[in-house]
Design a protein around this motif. Structure first.
Motif, short mmCIF file in Angstrom:
data_model
loop_
_atom_site.label_atom_id
_atom_site.label_comp_id
_atom_site.label_asym_id
_atom_site.label_seq_id
_atom_site.Cartn_x
_atom_site.Cartn_y
_atom_site.Cartn_z
N GLN A 104 0.84 -1.21 0.00
CA GLN A 104 0.00 0.00 0.00
C GLN A 104 0.87 1.25 0.00
O GLN A 104 0.63 2.18 -0.77
CB GLN A 104 -0.92 -0.02 1.23
CG GLN A 104 -1.79 1.22 1.37
CD GLN A 104 -3.00 1.22 0.47
OE1 GLN A 104 -3.52 0.17 0.12
NE2 GLN A 104 -3.46 2.40 0.09
N ARG A 105 1.90 1.28 0.85
CA ARG A 105 2.78 2.46 0.91
C ARG A 105 3.54 2.65 -0.40
O ARG A 105 3.76 3.79 -0.84
CB ARG A 105 3.74 2.36 2.10
CG ARG A 105 3.02 2.52 3.44
CD ARG A 105 3.94 2.78 4.61
NE ARG A 105 4.99 1.82 4.83
CZ ARG A 105 4.86 0.66 5.49
NH1 ARG A 105 3.68 0.31 5.99
NH2 ARG A 105 5.89 -0.13 5.67
N LEU A 106 3.95 1.56 -1.05
CA LEU A 106 4.61 1.66 -2.36
C LEU A 106 3.65 2.29 -3.38
O LEU A 106 4.05 3.18 -4.14
CB LEU A 106 5.07 0.29 -2.85
CG LEU A 106 6.44 -0.15 -2.37
CD1 LEU A 106 6.58 -1.66 -2.47
CD2 LEU A 106 7.51 0.54 -3.18
N ALA A 107 2.40 1.82 -3.41
CA ALA A 107 1.42 2.37 -4.35
C ALA A 107 1.15 3.84 -4.04
O ALA A 107 1.03 4.66 -4.96
CB ALA A 107 0.13 1.56 -4.30
N GLU A 108 1.08 4.19 -2.77
CA GLU A 108 0.85 5.59 -2.41
C GLU A 108 2.01 6.46 -2.88
O GLU A 108 1.80 7.57 -3.37
CB GLU A 108 0.67 5.73 -0.90
CG GLU A 108 -0.65 5.17 -0.42
CD GLU A 108 -0.73 5.01 1.09
OE1 GLU A 108 0.28 5.24 1.80
OE2 GLU A 108 -1.83 4.64 1.57
N LYS A 109 3.23 5.95 -2.78
CA LYS A 109 4.41 6.71 -3.19
C LYS A 109 4.42 6.93 -4.70
O LYS A 109 4.67 8.05 -5.16
CB LYS A 109 5.68 5.97 -2.76
CG LYS A 109 6.96 6.66 -3.19
CD LYS A 109 8.19 5.89 -2.71
CE LYS A 109 9.46 6.58 -3.15
NZ LYS A 109 10.65 5.90 -2.66
N TYR A 110 4.18 5.88 -5.47
CA TYR A 110 4.33 5.97 -6.92
C TYR A 110 3.05 6.33 -7.67
O TYR A 110 3.09 7.11 -8.62
CB TYR A 110 4.92 4.67 -7.47
CG TYR A 110 6.38 4.56 -7.14
CD1 TYR A 110 7.34 5.14 -7.96
CD2 TYR A 110 6.81 3.92 -5.98
CE1 TYR A 110 8.69 5.07 -7.65
CE2 TYR A 110 8.16 3.84 -5.66
CZ TYR A 110 9.10 4.42 -6.50
OH TYR A 110 10.42 4.36 -6.17
N ASP A 115 -0.68 12.95 -3.30
CA ASP A 115 -1.83 13.79 -3.62
C ASP A 115 -3.12 13.02 -3.31
O ASP A 115 -3.40 12.00 -3.95
CB ASP A 115 -1.78 14.17 -5.09
CG ASP A 115 -2.88 15.14 -5.50
OD1 ASP A 115 -3.83 15.35 -4.71
OD2 ASP A 115 -2.79 15.68 -6.61
N PRO A 116 -3.93 13.51 -2.35
CA PRO A 116 -5.18 12.82 -2.02
C PRO A 116 -6.11 12.66 -3.23
O PRO A 116 -6.96 11.77 -3.25
CB PRO A 116 -5.82 13.70 -0.95
CG PRO A 116 -4.68 14.47 -0.37
CD PRO A 116 -3.69 14.65 -1.48
N ALA A 117 -5.95 13.49 -4.25
CA ALA A 117 -6.78 13.37 -5.45
C ALA A 117 -6.52 12.05 -6.17
O ALA A 117 -7.33 11.61 -6.98
CB ALA A 117 -6.53 14.54 -6.40
N ASN A 118 -5.40 11.39 -5.85
CA ASN A 118 -5.04 10.12 -6.47
C ASN A 118 -5.43 8.90 -5.63
O ASN A 118 -5.06 7.78 -5.98
CB ASN A 118 -3.54 10.09 -6.76
CG ASN A 118 -3.12 11.15 -7.75
OD1 ASN A 118 -3.88 11.53 -8.62
ND2 ASN A 118 -1.90 11.63 -7.62
N ASP A 119 -6.16 9.10 -4.54
CA ASP A 119 -6.51 7.99 -3.65
C ASP A 119 -7.26 6.87 -4.38
O ASP A 119 -7.00 5.69 -4.15
CB ASP A 119 -7.34 8.49 -2.47
CG ASP A 119 -6.50 9.25 -1.45
OD1 ASP A 119 -5.26 9.28 -1.59
OD2 ASP A 119 -7.10 9.84 -0.52
N ALA A 120 -8.18 7.23 -5.27
CA ALA A 120 -8.94 6.20 -5.99
C ALA A 120 -8.02 5.39 -6.89
O ALA A 120 -8.16 4.16 -6.99
CB ALA A 120 -10.06 6.84 -6.81
N ALA A 121 -7.06 6.04 -7.52
CA ALA A 121 -6.11 5.33 -8.38
C ALA A 121 -5.23 4.40 -7.55
O ALA A 121 -4.92 3.29 -7.98
CB ALA A 121 -5.25 6.33 -9.16
N VAL A 122 -4.85 4.83 -6.36
CA VAL A 122 -4.04 3.98 -5.47
C VAL A 122 -4.84 2.75 -5.09
O VAL A 122 -4.34 1.62 -5.15
CB VAL A 122 -3.59 4.76 -4.21
CG1 VAL A 122 -2.99 3.82 -3.17
CG2 VAL A 122 -2.60 5.85 -4.58
N GLU A 123 -6.08 2.95 -4.67
CA GLU A 123 -6.92 1.82 -4.26
C GLU A 123 -7.13 0.84 -5.41
O GLU A 123 -7.09 -0.38 -5.21
CB GLU A 123 -8.24 2.30 -3.68
CG GLU A 123 -8.09 3.06 -2.37
CD GLU A 123 -7.25 2.33 -1.33
OE1 GLU A 123 -7.44 1.12 -1.13
OE2 GLU A 123 -6.39 2.99 -0.72
#
Length: 172
Positions: A104-110, A115-123
């Motif tokens: 999860q932390r790797l996905a959040e980093k890359y 940017d919280p606007a990218n939360d859906a893309a991370v999930e």
């Protein structure tokens, strides 16, 4: 060689730079592959780098057979720098280790890039990762001189011999 100051190094390692991992083939020849990585400074006595891959990737199989590896991280912006790490990897499969917090932390980093606007893309990315035969590797720097090299390329001007040669050629 100008080493990165600790604060610059910490910032450099927070950035989502792609690294190049070198593993060893059975015949001893190096094999390189681009990877995402996560630096955890408080993980062990020298910190650790975390990498994620799938069990069927060549480099993952190579690390399970021979855990020695080198990681090279270079970037031009926002800080021009180079970090090289030599170490030993520990393979962690999800049937024996909870790989998802680090993944999860790797996905959040890359993917998220802070940017919280990218939360859906991370999930969505993590949800896809969960469908793959994922595993983690913990790369621990070796306990020896020069196993971690961090160069601030903003102030690096080359080796003295290189500068002297350039001066002899250009006359300046």
């Amino acid at each position: 060689m100008p080493r990165m100051q600790p604060d610059v190094l910490a910032e450099f390692l927070r950035e989502p730079h792609v690294g190049v991992l070198a593993t060893l083939r059975r015949n001893g020849m190096p094999y390189t592959v681009p990877v995402w990585w996560l630096w955890e400074p408080d993980d062990g006595p020298r910190g650790a780098f975390w990498l994620t891959g799938t069990t069927n990737r060549v480099w993952c199989r190579q690390l399970e057979a021979d855990p020695r590896a080198s990681l090279c991280i270079e970037a031009l912006a926002p800080v021009a720098g180079h970090v090289g790490v030599d170490g030993v990897c520990t393979a962690l499969r999800r049937d024996r280790f909870d790989i998802w917090p680090v993944s999860q932390r790797l996905a959040e980093k890359y993917v998220g890039r802070g940017d919280p606007a990218n939360d859906a893309a991370v999930e969505a990315f993590v949800a896809n990762m969960r469908t793959e035969p994922r595993m983690l590797f913990r790369l621990e720097p070796q306990d020896r001189p020069n196993s971690v090299r961090a160069i601030d390329m903003r102030v690096y001007r080359g080796k003295r011999a290189d500068r002297e040669h350039q001066q002899s050629v250009t006359g300046s």
